[in-house]
Design a protein around this motif. Structure first.
Motif, PDB file in Angstrom:
ATOM      1  N   HIS A 478       0.870  -1.186   0.000  1.00 26.69           N
ATOM      2  CA  HIS A 478       0.000   0.000   0.000  1.00 26.69           C
ATOM      3  C   HIS A 478       0.897   1.223   0.000  1.00 26.69           C
ATOM      4  CE1 HIS A 478      -2.327   3.145   2.359  1.00 26.69           C
ATOM      5  NE2 HIS A 478      -2.969   3.033   1.209  1.00 26.69           N
ATOM      6  N   PHE A 479       0.692   2.126  -0.965  1.00 30.24           N
ATOM      7  CA  PHE A 479       1.567   3.293  -1.066  1.00 30.24           C
ATOM      8  C   PHE A 479       0.889   4.383  -1.895  1.00 30.24           C
ATOM      9  CE2 PHE A 479       2.460   0.438  -4.541  1.00 30.24           C
ATOM     10  CZ  PHE A 479       2.561   1.257  -5.651  1.00 30.24           C
ATOM     11  N   GLU A 480       1.511   5.572  -1.884  1.00 32.03           N
ATOM     12  CA  GLU A 480       1.110   6.667  -2.766  1.00 32.03           C
ATOM     13  C   GLU A 480       2.247   6.938  -3.727  1.00 32.03           C
ATOM     14  OE1 GLU A 480      -0.323  10.377  -1.376  1.00 32.03           O
ATOM     15  OE2 GLU A 480      -1.915   9.509  -0.153  1.00 32.03           O
ATOM     16  N   ASN A 481       1.898   7.245  -4.990  1.00 33.39           N
ATOM     17  CA  ASN A 481       2.950   7.549  -5.953  1.00 33.39           C
ATOM     18  C   ASN A 481       2.401   8.451  -7.042  1.00 33.39           C
ATOM     19  OD1 ASN A 481       5.485   7.444  -7.253  1.00 33.39           O
ATOM     20  ND2 ASN A 481       5.756   5.325  -6.629  1.00 33.39           N
ATOM     21  N   TYR A 482       3.327   8.956  -7.863  1.00 29.20           N
ATOM     22  CA  TYR A 482       2.987   9.881  -8.938  1.00 29.20           C
ATOM     23  C   TYR A 482       3.289   9.219 -10.272  1.00 29.20           C
ATOM     24  CZ  TYR A 482       3.170  14.034 -11.933  1.00 29.20           C
ATOM     25  OH  TYR A 482       2.965  14.958 -12.924  1.00 29.20           O
ATOM     26  N   ALA A 483       2.276   9.089 -11.146  1.00 28.30           N
ATOM     27  CA  ALA A 483       2.450   8.534 -12.483  1.00 28.30           C
ATOM     28  C   ALA A 483       2.748   9.684 -13.433  1.00 28.30           C
ATOM     29  CB  ALA A 483       1.205   7.778 -12.922  1.00 28.30           C
ATOM     30  N   ARG A 484       3.999   9.791 -13.825  1.00 28.38           N
ATOM     31  CA  ARG A 484       4.420  10.953 -14.616  1.00 28.38           C
ATOM     32  C   ARG A 484       3.732  10.995 -15.973  1.00 28.38           C
ATOM     33  NH1 ARG A 484       8.652  14.329 -13.798  1.00 28.38           N
ATOM     34  NH2 ARG A 484       9.365  15.560 -15.559  1.00 28.38           N
ATOM     35  N   ASP A 485       3.564   9.804 -16.633  1.00 26.68           N
ATOM     36  CA  ASP A 485       2.924   9.778 -17.944  1.00 26.68           C
ATOM     37  C   ASP A 485       1.497  10.296 -17.883  1.00 26.68           C
ATOM     38  OD1 ASP A 485       4.630   9.145 -19.918  1.00 26.68           O
ATOM     39  OD2 ASP A 485       3.783   7.172 -20.369  1.00 26.68           O
ATOM     40  N   LEU A 486       0.808  10.010 -16.760  1.00 30.87           N
ATOM     41  CA  LEU A 486      -0.583  10.434 -16.606  1.00 30.87           C
ATOM     42  C   LEU A 486      -0.699  11.778 -15.908  1.00 30.87           C
ATOM     43  CD1 LEU A 486      -2.052   7.001 -15.476  1.00 30.87           C
ATOM     44  CD2 LEU A 486      -2.148   8.002 -17.750  1.00 30.87           C
ATOM     45  N   GLY A 487       0.402  12.205 -15.255  1.00 29.42           N
ATOM     46  CA  GLY A 487       0.354  13.463 -14.525  1.00 29.42           C
ATOM     47  C   GLY A 487      -0.593  13.414 -13.340  1.00 29.42           C
ATOM     48  N   ARG A 488      -0.709  12.250 -12.675  1.00 27.38           N
ATOM     49  CA  ARG A 488      -1.671  12.082 -11.588  1.00 27.38           C
ATOM     50  C   ARG A 488      -0.992  11.463 -10.373  1.00 27.38           C
ATOM     51  NH1 ARG A 488      -5.595  15.157 -12.696  1.00 27.38           N
ATOM     52  NH2 ARG A 488      -7.032  13.990 -11.383  1.00 27.38           N
ATOM     53  N   HIS A 489      -1.518  11.782  -9.173  1.00 29.61           N
ATOM     54  CA  HIS A 489      -1.111  11.141  -7.928  1.00 29.61           C
ATOM     55  C   HIS A 489      -2.121  10.034  -7.611  1.00 29.61           C
ATOM     56  CE1 HIS A 489       1.946  14.105  -6.667  1.00 29.61           C
ATOM     57  NE2 HIS A 489       1.169  14.983  -7.314  1.00 29.61           N
ATOM     58  N   PHE A 490      -1.626   8.842  -7.244  1.00 27.38           N
ATOM     59  CA  PHE A 490      -2.512   7.735  -6.930  1.00 27.38           C
ATOM     60  C   PHE A 490      -2.168   7.136  -5.562  1.00 27.38           C
ATOM     61  CE2 PHE A 490      -2.497   7.671 -11.641  1.00 27.38           C
ATOM     62  CZ  PHE A 490      -3.852   7.811 -11.847  1.00 27.38           C
ATOM     63  N   GLU A 491      -3.227   6.747  -4.836  1.00 24.03           N
ATOM     64  CA  GLU A 491      -3.081   5.929  -3.632  1.00 24.03           C
ATOM     65  C   GLU A 491      -3.356   4.492  -4.059  1.00 24.03           C
ATOM     66  OE1 GLU A 491      -4.722   5.666   0.965  1.00 24.03           O
ATOM     67  OE2 GLU A 491      -5.783   6.864  -0.521  1.00 24.03           O
ATOM     68  N   VAL A 492      -2.382   3.613  -3.861  1.00 23.80           N
ATOM     69  CA  VAL A 492      -2.401   2.287  -4.492  1.00 23.80           C
ATOM     70  C   VAL A 492      -2.370   1.182  -3.438  1.00 23.80           C
ATOM     71  CG1 VAL A 492      -1.250   0.763  -6.153  1.00 23.80           C
ATOM     72  CG2 VAL A 492      -1.147   3.246  -6.454  1.00 23.80           C
ATOM     73  N   VAL A 493      -3.203   0.143  -3.650  1.00 20.18           N
ATOM     74  CA  VAL A 493      -3.125  -1.107  -2.902  1.00 20.18           C
ATOM     75  C   VAL A 493      -2.999  -2.221  -3.941  1.00 20.18           C
ATOM     76  CG1 VAL A 493      -4.278  -2.715  -1.350  1.00 20.18           C
ATOM     77  CG2 VAL A 493      -4.487  -0.253  -0.969  1.00 20.18           C
ATOM     78  N   ALA A 494      -1.934  -3.010  -3.858  1.00 21.68           N
ATOM     79  CA  ALA A 494      -1.708  -4.098  -4.811  1.00 21.68           C
ATOM     80  C   ALA A 494      -1.572  -5.415  -4.053  1.00 21.68           C
ATOM     81  CB  ALA A 494      -0.453  -3.830  -5.643  1.00 21.68           C
ATOM     82  N   TYR A 495      -2.206  -6.475  -4.579  1.00 22.45           N
ATOM     83  CA  TYR A 495      -2.106  -7.806  -3.977  1.00 22.45           C
ATOM     84  C   TYR A 495      -2.159  -8.843  -5.095  1.00 22.45           C
ATOM     85  CZ  TYR A 495      -7.171  -7.951  -4.698  1.00 22.45           C
ATOM     86  OH  TYR A 495      -8.420  -7.932  -5.251  1.00 22.45           O
ATOM     87  N   SER A 496      -1.797 -10.074  -4.762  1.00 23.33           N
ATOM     88  CA  SER A 496      -1.725 -11.130  -5.764  1.00 23.33           C
ATOM     89  C   SER A 496      -2.827 -12.151  -5.523  1.00 23.33           C
ATOM     90  CB  SER A 496      -0.351 -11.816  -5.725  1.00 23.33           C
ATOM     91  OG  SER A 496      -0.298 -12.887  -6.645  1.00 23.33           O
ATOM     92  N   PRO A 497      -3.861 -12.223  -6.397  1.00 17.88           N
ATOM     93  CA  PRO A 497      -4.904 -13.237  -6.236  1.00 17.88           C
ATOM     94  C   PRO A 497      -4.411 -14.639  -6.587  1.00 17.88           C
ATOM     95  CG  PRO A 497      -5.279 -11.965  -8.229  1.00 17.88           C
ATOM     96  CD  PRO A 497      -4.124 -11.319  -7.531  1.00 17.88           C
ATOM     97  N   LYS A 498      -3.399 -14.725  -7.462  1.00 11.70           N
ATOM     98  CA  LYS A 498      -2.773 -15.998  -7.795  1.00 11.70           C
ATOM     99  C   LYS A 498      -1.356 -15.700  -8.266  1.00 11.70           C
ATOM    100  CE  LYS A 498      -3.819 -18.058 -11.623  1.00 11.70           C
ATOM    101  NZ  LYS A 498      -4.541 -18.747 -12.716  1.00 11.70           N
TER     102      LYS A 498
END
Length: 818
Positions: A478-498
């Motif tokens: 879980h983190f926050e980051n900046y996508a330069r290509d999109l010019g947007r800030h995102f709060e992200v949660v990533a997990y692996s279902p498989k």
């Protein structure tokens, strides 16, 4: 003797009388009297069975108390069959051995056996349902980002999700082996509230079988010593038959949110201080609903109490009647979809409380839904002092010269692509939801099946590395980051279902970040002590940081026909450059000066060829807005540039507009102060060169200016006279006429007269004063200016003339006599 019928009749009569009076009723029957073996006691179970037929239909609670230490087991087993509920040390529960009154009355073993077997079957179904529920819960909880805890009906800990280790630093097994750890990790200051919350929830479940969830936020101490915030939700769970199966406790790490809220509160506090110092207020007008929101500063400017809803009528009532058409025209221009959607207008506001007039400068940005304006957000700054400075300049010259598809959170499922060495090199999109499309601008049909590098050629390497670890290890992040290509800030949660895949849920927090950055930037870049250079530099630094661009600058026009600007603040790659001057022709800034705001999102070097500076730095995008004076003339510009395509969202453009408004106000203020200082120096030199003394006082007759001639005339320095009341410098015979003279000046009368002034050594100096009243722009009395001529020499010559005439007269008289 004991007769069940008689006792039941007595109970019915007594309870009926009590209930008839409207009083609540509870019955507690202490059953130890049955141990005395009174005649009829052998009918005790018959009584219990009959009571259970009549009592459930009545509005009261009856409790039969049996002491296990005194009654034999056979009688207790019989009594147990007659009661649907049993209260023991474990609490109030349904009785699995309860036999309905009809079956118990039959005294048939087969009926009682059938009732018991049915109760056992019911309990088995409940336990099976509980196991199935726990199994489903475990599957979900094992894959959630929240820390889940399942507590059984006996308050034993049945399950702890693996996420506990991420949130607390302790593995699930440690909590299961040591349930007390759950309380020991709670911050000492928050533990009483947590325990109280738990007791209240347990009491609510026991008293009313309440299925509502309870929420609380508190701090825990991580195993590494770090203090974290937890959002805790406790939900009781019941079976189909209403039996209590336990509770589900969900715990979410809200540390980032709490820290963000605290940072925002601190930023808002700094902004409030800056707003008060700068006279700045904020407004928000929802055009679709007609609602208008003002902060405290705007309300103070209009003189509207904080509990009064703001309406369009209140807005217009506070604007000076002569300025209303100007304001409406500015709003109409901002609401024109073909225009730049910005507003800057200066006008007068009449405070509704004290009727005091203020000048304000309003800036803003209009937001549209298609071609329809839906919102206007901006600032209102009290510029009364600036306008007063401009007016002082004019007066000075006049005086001295005249959820998946519906969820708001974006969701995407991907599969990782690995090279021969097992290193993640790319990932392919499997599915996305509409929120993902809205946030990224990537259409679902165009995205599914494509790799990330195909969709986003400039995707930063760390995204692939991060998601590769999740897909390989199954450890969520879980983190926050900046996508330069999109010019947007995102709060992200990533997990692996498989294994080999990862799912991402993310929220676009760009507006929140920009809002926080705007508040912080405006607070931290507010000008202080008149240091315009530091202000401009701070402004471009904060602007570049907030919008994540390499270059930002503020430039001042050197004249409408010059075609050249002076850089007031230039930020490049983390440092300041200049000051320096440059020519405009052939640059995008020239178009800003000529046509207004301009945005060249990409290929800037192609659009403006032959600019080595652009080519050397590979400048890709440009966005610039003009700085306007009170008459709407362009006096400078504020611009940003980057080596990536410059696709700035509306919120970012609004941020740029807000910064431009602040820069315009500061540039206008600095120019007004410079012009005023130059004018005052020019006319001060003139005043210092005249042979007469010059004396100016304000409306309270306090000295505001004297020239060297006047000071020398009285034996003082200029500094000794400025700020002193004028009346003590009049001679004793003239002090009584001072108030009368001031009254004539207030009536607009200018005149010349003679009087004595008191020198520093106490001697008197005769003077002739030519005094004229000074009026402000509204015609109100503002003070007096006077030219003072020293009559000492004239009086001496007059005395000598009179002396000569007297001697001549005496001589002529003596000649006549003799």
């Amino acid at each position: 003797s004991f007769a069940p019928d008689r006792l039941l009749s007595s109970l019915a009569a007594g309870t009926g009388s009590t209930l008839g009076q409207g009083a609540p009723l509870r019955i507690a029957a202490e059953m130890s009297w049955a141990l005395r073996r009174l005649p009829g006691c052998e009918r005790l179970l018959e009584y219990e069975s009959e009571a259970n037929v009549t009592m459930p239909a009545l509005p009261y609670v009856a409790l039969c108390l049996y002491d296990r230490r005194r009654f034999d087991a056979e009688l207790l087993l019989g009594a147990l069959q007659a009661h649907p509920l049993v209260l023991t040390g474990a609490g109030l529960q349904r009785n699995p051995y309860y036999v309905p009154p009809t079956a118990l009355a039959e005294s048939a073993p087969e009926a009682r056996l059938e009732a018991w077997l049915q109760a056992i079957a019911d309990r088995q179904r409940q336990e099976a349902a509980l196991r199935e529920l726990e199994s489903r819960y475990r599957i979900v909880a094992d894959n959630t980002q929240d820390w889940e805890v399942w507590v059984g009906p006996d308050n034993s800990m049945r399950y702890v999700s693996p996420s506990s280790e991420r949130l607390t630093g302790y593995a699930a097994e440690q909590f299961l082996e040591d349930p007390g750890l759950l309380d020991r990790i709670v911050h000492a200051e928050d533990l009483p509230a947590v325990l109280r919350h738990r007791r209240e929830r347990e009491a609510a479940v026991a008293a009313s079988r309440n299925g509502e969830a309870g929420e609380i936020e508190y701090r825990i101490v991580h195993a590494d010593g770090e203090v974290r915030w937890i959002g805790h939700v406790s939900t009781p769970v019941f079976g189909d038959d209403g039996s209590y199966l336990g509770r589900r406790d969900s715990n979410r790490d809200i540390t980032v949110r709490k820290r963000t809220e605290e940072a925002l509160r601190e930023s808002e506090a700094r902004l409030q201080i800056s707003k008060q110092a700068a006279g700045l207020g904020i407004y928000d007008h929802d055009v679709t609903t007609g609602t208008i929101q003002w902060d405290e500063r705007v309300r103070d400017l209009w003189g509207v109490d904080y509990d009064v809803p703001i309406t369009y009528e209140i807005l217009m009532a506070g604007i000076h009647p002569d300025d209303r058409a100007l304001v409406l025209a500015a709003v109409d221009r901002a609401f024109d979809p073909a225009g730049d959607r910005h507003i800057y207008v200066e006008y007068r506001v009449i405070n509704m409380r004290d009727q005091v007039e203020h000048w304000v400068a309003a800036t803003g940005h209009a937001f549209f839904d298609g071609d329809r304006p839906v919102r206007l957000v901006g600032t209102v700054q009290d510029i009364t002092i600036r306008r007063a400075a401009e007016q002082a300049l004019r007066e000075s010259e006049q005086r001295y010269r005249s959820l998946f598809t519906e969820m708001m959170t974006g969701f995407a499922l991907h599969e990782m692509i690995w090279d021969a060495d097992g290193k993640p090199v790319d990932y392919r999109c499997i599915d996305i939801n509409p929120a993902f499309e809205r946030m990224t601008g990537l259409a679902r049909d165009a995205a599914i099946g494509k790799t990330a590098r195909e969709l986003l050629p400039n995707l930063e390497e760390h995204w692939i590395e991060t998601y590769g670890r999740v897909a390989a290890t199954g450890v969520p992040i879980h983190f926050e980051n900046y996508a330069r290509d999109l010019g947007r800030h995102f709060e992200v949660v990533a997990y692996s279902p498989k294994r080999g895949q990862f799912a991402v849920t993310f929220s676009d927090v760009t507006d929140r970040r920009l809002a926080a950055d705007t508040l912080r930037a405006l607070a931290e870049s507010a000008p202080g002590s008149g240091d315009s250079v530091a202000f401009y530099r701070s402004l471009v630094q904060h602007l570049a940081t907030a919008l994540r661009v390499r270059w930002a600058f503020i430039a001042e026009s050197l004249g409408p026909e010059v075609g050249r600007v002076r850089m007031l603040g230039f930020w490049e790659d983390g440092h300041f450059v200049g000051p320096f001057e440059c020519d405009l022709p052939g640059l995008p800034s020239d178009e800003v000066f000529r046509t207004g705001p301009r945005n060249f999102p990409r290929e800037l070097s192609t659009l403006f060829p032959g600019v080595p500076w652009f080519e050397e730095r590979r400048v890709e995008g440009y966005l610039g807005v003009p700085l306007l004076d009170a008459q709407g003339a362009t006096i400078g510009l504020l611009a940003i540039m980057d080596d990536h395509p410059l696709e700035i969202p509306e919120s970012g453009k609004a941020l740029l507009t807000a910064f431009a408004g602040r820069a315009s106000a500061e540039l206008i203020r600095a120019r007004a102060e410079k012009a005023l200082a130059a004018s005052e120096r020019k006319y001060r030199q003139i005043v210092e060169l005249v042979p007469q003394g010059f004396w100016a006082v304000d409306a309270n007759s306090v000295t505001t200016f004297v020239n060297e001639t006047a000071a020398r005339m009285l034996g003082y320095t200029v500094d000794e006279l400025v700020g002193k009341p004028a009346s003590p410098f009049r001679g004793p015979s003239d002090r009584g006429r001072f108030e009368d003279a001031i009254r004539r000046r207030r009536n607009g009368i200018a005149e010349s007269y003679e009087l004595d002034l008191v020198r520093k050594d106490g001697t008197l100096v005769p003077v002739r004063a030519s005094a004229s009243p000074v009026l402000d722009e509204s015609g109100a009395y503002a003070g007096v200016v006077a030219l003072i001529e020293d009559l000492t020499e004239q009086r001496r010559l007059e005395r000598e003339r009179q002396d000569l005439e007297q001697r001549l007269y005496q001589s002529q008289k003596m000649e006549a006599i003799g």
